[in-house]
Design a protein around this motif. Structure first.
Motif, PDB file in Angstrom:
ATOM      1  N   VAL A 263       0.838  -1.205   0.000  1.00  0.00           N
ATOM      2  CA  VAL A 263       0.000   0.000   0.000  1.00  0.00           C
ATOM      3  C   VAL A 263       0.866   1.244   0.000  1.00  0.00           C
ATOM      4  O   VAL A 263       0.499   2.286  -0.556  1.00  0.00           O
ATOM      5  CB  VAL A 263      -0.948  -0.016   1.231  1.00  0.00           C
ATOM      6  N   LEU A 264       2.047   1.134   0.609  1.00  0.00           N
ATOM      7  CA  LEU A 264       2.961   2.276   0.640  1.00  0.00           C
ATOM      8  C   LEU A 264       3.309   2.773  -0.756  1.00  0.00           C
ATOM      9  O   LEU A 264       3.579   3.959  -0.955  1.00  0.00           O
ATOM     10  CB  LEU A 264       4.244   1.886   1.370  1.00  0.00           C
ATOM     11  N   SER A 265       3.311   1.872  -1.739  1.00  0.00           N
ATOM     12  CA  SER A 265       3.744   2.240  -3.082  1.00  0.00           C
ATOM     13  C   SER A 265       2.777   3.184  -3.780  1.00  0.00           C
ATOM     14  O   SER A 265       3.180   3.961  -4.645  1.00  0.00           O
ATOM     15  CB  SER A 265       3.931   0.988  -3.937  1.00  0.00           C
ATOM     16  N   ILE A 266       1.514   3.118  -3.417  1.00  0.00           N
ATOM     17  CA  ILE A 266       0.510   3.931  -4.121  1.00  0.00           C
ATOM     18  C   ILE A 266       0.826   5.412  -3.969  1.00  0.00           C
ATOM     19  O   ILE A 266       1.014   6.144  -4.939  1.00  0.00           O
ATOM     20  CB  ILE A 266      -0.900   3.604  -3.610  1.00  0.00           C
ATOM     21  N   SER A 267       0.904   5.879  -2.729  1.00  0.00           N
ATOM     22  CA  SER A 267       1.200   7.296  -2.510  1.00  0.00           C
ATOM     23  C   SER A 267       2.663   7.596  -2.780  1.00  0.00           C
ATOM     24  O   SER A 267       3.013   8.704  -3.190  1.00  0.00           O
ATOM     25  CB  SER A 267       0.840   7.691  -1.080  1.00  0.00           C
ATOM     26  N   SER A 268       3.546   6.612  -2.584  1.00  0.00           N
ATOM     27  CA  SER A 268       4.975   6.843  -2.780  1.00  0.00           C
ATOM     28  C   SER A 268       5.274   7.274  -4.208  1.00  0.00           C
ATOM     29  O   SER A 268       5.992   8.251  -4.437  1.00  0.00           O
ATOM     30  CB  SER A 268       5.748   5.568  -2.431  1.00  0.00           C
ATOM     31  N   VAL A 269       4.737   6.556  -5.176  1.00  0.00           N
ATOM     32  CA  VAL A 269       5.025   6.858  -6.577  1.00  0.00           C
ATOM     33  C   VAL A 269       4.352   8.160  -7.006  1.00  0.00           C
ATOM     34  O   VAL A 269       4.976   9.027  -7.628  1.00  0.00           O
ATOM     35  CB  VAL A 269       4.564   5.699  -7.476  1.00  0.00           C
ATOM     36  N   ILE A 270       3.077   8.316  -6.668  1.00  0.00           N
ATOM     37  CA  ILE A 270       2.351   9.521  -7.084  1.00  0.00           C
ATOM     38  C   ILE A 270       2.987  10.777  -6.504  1.00  0.00           C
ATOM     39  O   ILE A 270       3.286  11.739  -7.219  1.00  0.00           O
ATOM     40  CB  ILE A 270       0.870   9.424  -6.666  1.00  0.00           C
ATOM     41  N   ALA A 318       1.829   7.489   5.157  1.00  0.00           N
ATOM     42  CA  ALA A 318       3.266   7.416   5.447  1.00  0.00           C
ATOM     43  C   ALA A 318       4.086   7.219   4.176  1.00  0.00           C
ATOM     44  O   ALA A 318       5.205   7.738   4.058  1.00  0.00           O
ATOM     45  CB  ALA A 318       3.539   6.291   6.435  1.00  0.00           C
ATOM     46  N   GLY A 319       3.534   6.481   3.208  1.00  0.00           N
ATOM     47  CA  GLY A 319       4.262   6.215   1.976  1.00  0.00           C
ATOM     48  C   GLY A 319       4.539   7.447   1.138  1.00  0.00           C
ATOM     49  O   GLY A 319       5.406   7.420   0.264  1.00  0.00           O
TER      50      GLY A 319
END
Length: 412
Positions: A263-270, A318-319
């Protein structure tokens, strides 16, 4: 170092002549970069039933990666990436096979940790080689910064997707599937990258020289500051990577642990892409402490949710500061790295992140067993809150005039 990046800059970097093959093969090589360590952790935990033992084995693997990244980086700065990556891939394959046999035969913990360290130190370091290649394909400027940003974003995607894949594969009938799949992807991608024309022609320029210091690239104050920031980042992330699966297991849903980490990757990339367009704080010497402090605060808040759904939402928040930190570490090397140490310098960043992750995973494993996952999140936040002021005190080492530029451009 403070310029904003546009989508056109990313397109220009990735469409550079000679870049297509290295980009595609390095993607496959980096896919399991955060998958193997966690897959090994989950594999050992399923076999031994102990998070403490599994954390120790995974920490040994990450410690091996830390040493191997600098050693291989230094060799590649002198010889080019082709031969070192091919040799490392062959030895890495042998050690992975030995580790699987040891786990299946319930070998002693000392044997498992020793083999895990050997796997880490021989893991082919395609990521530093890929980043260093851009200094040959592109001249200094915004487009090269976009290439570095792409490297950081793609690496962070795999740092986050890797644990998710590991969690899914460990749920298969044989829990060692994730380790084997990750190793195969890494070897195929690394050998493919090593055989590309751009990699085969990568050699030190006549005007480049490697650092005479025993510390190599880490001999400059700016590099030590970047390494400290990466160490803090890795420690916090490592603690989360153990505490989240432990939370899922305590809730009776162990299969969701790796998926929740993804789930961290969703906001991390955007947020990572958007942050590259308008980074804040603008000056690099202020950016590193601000990002680490914000990340620490968001991780501490992970202790508050009482349900897995609530924790997933908190992880989404957090991501948002993961990729901005990784990008900042990568771009800061243009300020901090001595000439002729492009691969080794990024190797030191990986070393710092993996040593931090190793310490974080080991510490988090013990805290989870003694006090529970929420306390691990709080401890991680406290560690970040202590390291951020240290970065602020060292901020002048990342002023553009503090260290020489990384390298000069030459056509491949």
């Amino acid at each position: 170092m403070t310029a904003s990046l546009s989508p056109r800059d990313y397109r220009s970097a990735l469409s550079t002549p000679g870049a297509t093959a290295p980009v595609l093969t390095s993607l496959l090589a980096r896919l399991p970069i955060a998958m193997i360590g966690l897959a090994l952790l989950l594999y050992v935990e399923r076999t031994t039933g102990s998070f403490a033992t599994a954390g120790l084995v995974s920490a040994a693997n990450l410690a091996g990666v830390a040493f191997g990244s600098v050693l291989q980086g230094r060799i590649m700065d002198r010889l080019g990436p082709t031969a070192p990556l091919c040799v490392a891939s062959a030895v890495f394959t042998a050690f992975v096979a030995a580790e699987v046999l040891a786990i299946e035969s319930t070998a002693p913990v000392a044997v498992l940790t020793t083999l895990a360290f050997a796997i880490g130190i021989t893991e082919p370091m395609t990521a530093p080689a890929s980043r260093a290649l851009w200094s040959r394909l592109l001249p200094p400027g915004t487009v090269r910064d976009a290439a570095y940003s792409y490297e950081a974003i793609s690496m962070e995607v795999f740092f986050i997707l890797g644990p998710g894949l590991a969690g899914l594969l460990v749920a298969l009938p044989w829990p060692g599937t994730g380790v084997v799949v990750g190793a195969v992807c890494m070897v195929v991608g690394s050998v493919g990258f090593a055989c590309t024309r751009a990699a085969r022609h990568r050699r030190p320029l006549p005007q480049e020289r490697s650092s005479d210091s025993m510390l190599g690239a880490l001999g400059t104050p700016g590099m030590r500051t970047v390494a400290l920031a990466a160490l803090g980042f890795g420690t916090l992330l490592g603690m989360v990577e153990v505490a989240v699966p432990a939370t899922a297991e305590h809730a009776g849903r162990p299969a969701l642990g790796g998926l929740m980490l993804s789930v961290l990757s969703i906001s991390s990339v955007i947020v990572g892409v958007l942050y590259g367009m308008r980074p804040w704080p603008r000056p690099m010497h202020l950016r590193l402490p601000a990002l680490l402090l914000g990340f620490a605060a968001l991780i501490a808040l992970l202790a508050l949710p009482e349900t897995l759904w609530g924790l997933s939402l908190a992880l989404l928040v957090a991501g948002s500061l993961i990729t901005p930190q990784s990008t900042a570490h990568s771009v800061a090397l243009d300020i901090a790295a001595p000439s002729g140490t492009a691969t080794e310098a990024f190797g030191w960043v990986i070393t710092a992140v993996t040593l931090g992750a190793a310490a974080g995973q080991s510490l988090s494993g013990w805290i989870v067993e003694l006090a529970g996952p929420p306390q691990a999140f709080v401890t991680a936040g406290a560690i970040g809150a202590l390291l951020a002021p240290a970065l602020w005190l060292r901020r002048t080492t990342l002023l553009p005039s503090a260290t020489p530029p990384e390298t000069t451009f030459a056509a491949v």
